[in-house]
Design a protein around this motif. Structure first.
Motif, PDB file in Angstrom:
ATOM      1  N   ALA A  45       0.941  -1.183   0.083  1.00  0.00           N
ATOM      2  CA  ALA A  45      -0.134   0.108  -0.087  1.00  0.00           C
ATOM      3  C   ALA A  45       0.912   1.122   0.070  1.00  0.00           C
ATOM      4  O   ALA A  45       1.984   1.188   0.975  1.00  0.00           O
ATOM      5  N   ARG A  47       0.541   5.255   0.283  1.00  0.00           N
ATOM      6  CA  ARG A  47      -0.167   6.559   0.366  1.00  0.00           C
ATOM      7  C   ARG A  47       0.500   7.717   0.370  1.00  0.00           C
ATOM      8  O   ARG A  47       0.862   8.232   1.454  1.00  0.00           O
ATOM      9  N   ARG A 134     -10.157   7.762 -13.583  1.00  0.00           N
ATOM     10  CA  ARG A 134     -10.133   8.519 -12.337  1.00  0.00           C
ATOM     11  C   ARG A 134     -10.002   9.982 -12.570  1.00  0.00           C
ATOM     12  O   ARG A 134      -9.391  10.532 -11.981  1.00  0.00           O
ATOM     13  N   ASP A 165      -5.043  -0.111  -7.247  1.00  0.00           N
ATOM     14  CA  ASP A 165      -5.864  -0.368  -5.883  1.00  0.00           C
ATOM     15  C   ASP A 165      -4.901  -0.504  -4.535  1.00  0.00           C
ATOM     16  O   ASP A 165      -5.300  -0.550  -3.368  1.00  0.00           O
ATOM     17  N   ASN A 166      -3.640  -0.563  -4.784  1.00  0.00           N
ATOM     18  CA  ASN A 166      -2.710  -0.604  -3.645  1.00  0.00           C
ATOM     19  C   ASN A 166      -2.223   0.750  -3.404  1.00  0.00           C
ATOM     20  O   ASN A 166      -1.162   1.023  -2.737  1.00  0.00           O
ATOM     21  N   THR A 168      -3.511   4.798  -1.968  1.00  0.00           N
ATOM     22  CA  THR A 168      -4.547   5.653  -1.520  1.00  0.00           C
ATOM     23  C   THR A 168      -4.047   7.139  -1.262  1.00  0.00           C
ATOM     24  O   THR A 168      -2.871   7.433  -0.665  1.00  0.00           O
ATOM     25  N   ILE A 170      -4.111  10.590   0.054  1.00  0.00           N
ATOM     26  CA  ILE A 170      -4.416  11.183   1.301  1.00  0.00           C
ATOM     27  C   ILE A 170      -4.025  12.597   1.464  1.00  0.00           C
ATOM     28  O   ILE A 170      -2.805  12.772   1.318  1.00  0.00           O
ATOM     29  N   ARG A 190      -3.266   5.289  10.835  1.00  0.00           N
ATOM     30  CA  ARG A 190      -3.165   4.674   9.593  1.00  0.00           C
ATOM     31  C   ARG A 190      -1.666   3.959   9.839  1.00  0.00           C
ATOM     32  O   ARG A 190      -0.761   4.383   9.722  1.00  0.00           O
TER      33      ARG A 190
END
Length: 302
Positions: A45, A47, A134, A165-166, A168, A170, A190
């Motif tokens: 992931a 971010r 997107r 998908d991996n 995010t 923020i 988080r």
């Protein structure tokens, strides 16, 4: 490195992108990147906690087939052969330099080019986000200041990575760190295995060889900033010359012209040394002191 409360409590990996730990394996790990960054494939992931920024299209040149890494202008073998003709090569050089010089108007606040740039950047970003489905991310990424007020974000693969998908995106500010990760100002914890800080450089951190004296260990010059003689030499290293050093050029124009001018200057100095037996290429510390003092004097026009 950024400074947040609780960073000393965090048990995961923290590093700065400018001092990358080659031994670090990102595979399968949850990773927070603070700032403009795109981690290589493999993180579980990613971010990015970042602010808005224009994405540069000028770095998306044609790549040579079968190559990877940073894009560059591809010159075919046929073109290289043609360059043996001086007139052909001169025309090519003029065409390249013309492109550099014509970007000058883009840094003038009220120019036509500058006024049109925001729409061009927005369209570029929208087109690329549309391709990955997107476009909804566009308002979150579009800055409220004109292009060139900040350094542009390198373009290749950056926008395309955000919808994965991996990943995010923020933009909620960080409040503090805790043992297992980061807490944002909305109170959300988080958990992450590693934090990569892509937060730029503090210009107060002057390297020793950019300080006034080679023996200076205070990491600060007399005037509080790294400076050089015409961008080609620094005090303490009288026989070392380079191009595009500290403060190498004016706030406008192109680096191409600056680099070529500095190369010509260094070549003349080397010739002078050879013919006259001069031992040093840069002025004494006292002479450089006097020059910088005169530049900083508000009553003196340089």
């Amino acid at each position: 490195m950024p400074q947040y409360p609780g960073m000393n409590l965090y048990k995961g990996k923290i590093c700065h992108s400018s001092a990358w730990d080659e031994s670090f394996d990102a595979t399968g790990k949850a990773i927070a990147t603070i700032g403009d960054a795109r981690l290589a494939e493999g993180g579980k992931a990613r971010r990015p906690l970042r602010s808005e920024s224009d994405v540069d299209w000028g770095r998306l040149h044609t790549r040579s087939k079968g190559t990877s890494g940073w894009p560059y202008i591809y010159i075919s073998e046929e073109a290289k052969e043609a360059f043996k003709d001086e007139e052909t090569y001169l025309c090519y050089r003029k065409k390249i330099e013309d492109g550099f010089y014509r970007t000058f108007e883009g840094i003038l606040a009220d120019s036509t080019t500058s006024s049109n740039l925001p729409n061009k950047f927005t369209k570029l970003m929208k087109d690329r986000l549309d391709k990955v489905g997107r476009a909804d991310l566009l308002p979150k990424l579009t800055p409220n200041f004109p292009p060139h007020c900040r350094r542009l974000t390198p373009g290749p693969g950056y926008l395309e990575s955000l919808p994965k998908d991996n990943v995010t995106l923020i933009q909620t500010p960080i409040e503090r760190f805790y043992v297992d990760g980061i807490v944002t100002t909305d109170g959300v914890q988080r958990p992450v295995d590693a934090v990569i800080c892509s937060t730029g450089a503090n210009t107060d951190c002057i390297l020793r060889y950019l300080s006034w004296q080679a023996t200076d260990v205070s990491s600060e010059s007399k005037f509080g900033f790294p400076y050089s003689y015409l961008g080609t030499g620094v005090p303490g290293f009288p026989n070392m010359s380079f191009i595009l050093g500290p403060n190498p050029a004016g706030p406008t124009g192109t680096l191409v012209n600056s680099a070529e001018t500095q190369i010509a200057y260094i070549a003349k100095m080397l010739r002078k040394i050879s013919l006259q037996g001069i031992r040093t290429m840069t002025p004494s510390k006292e002479a450089a002191d006097d020059f910088v003092e005169s530049v900083l004097d508000p009553d003196v026009t340089v």
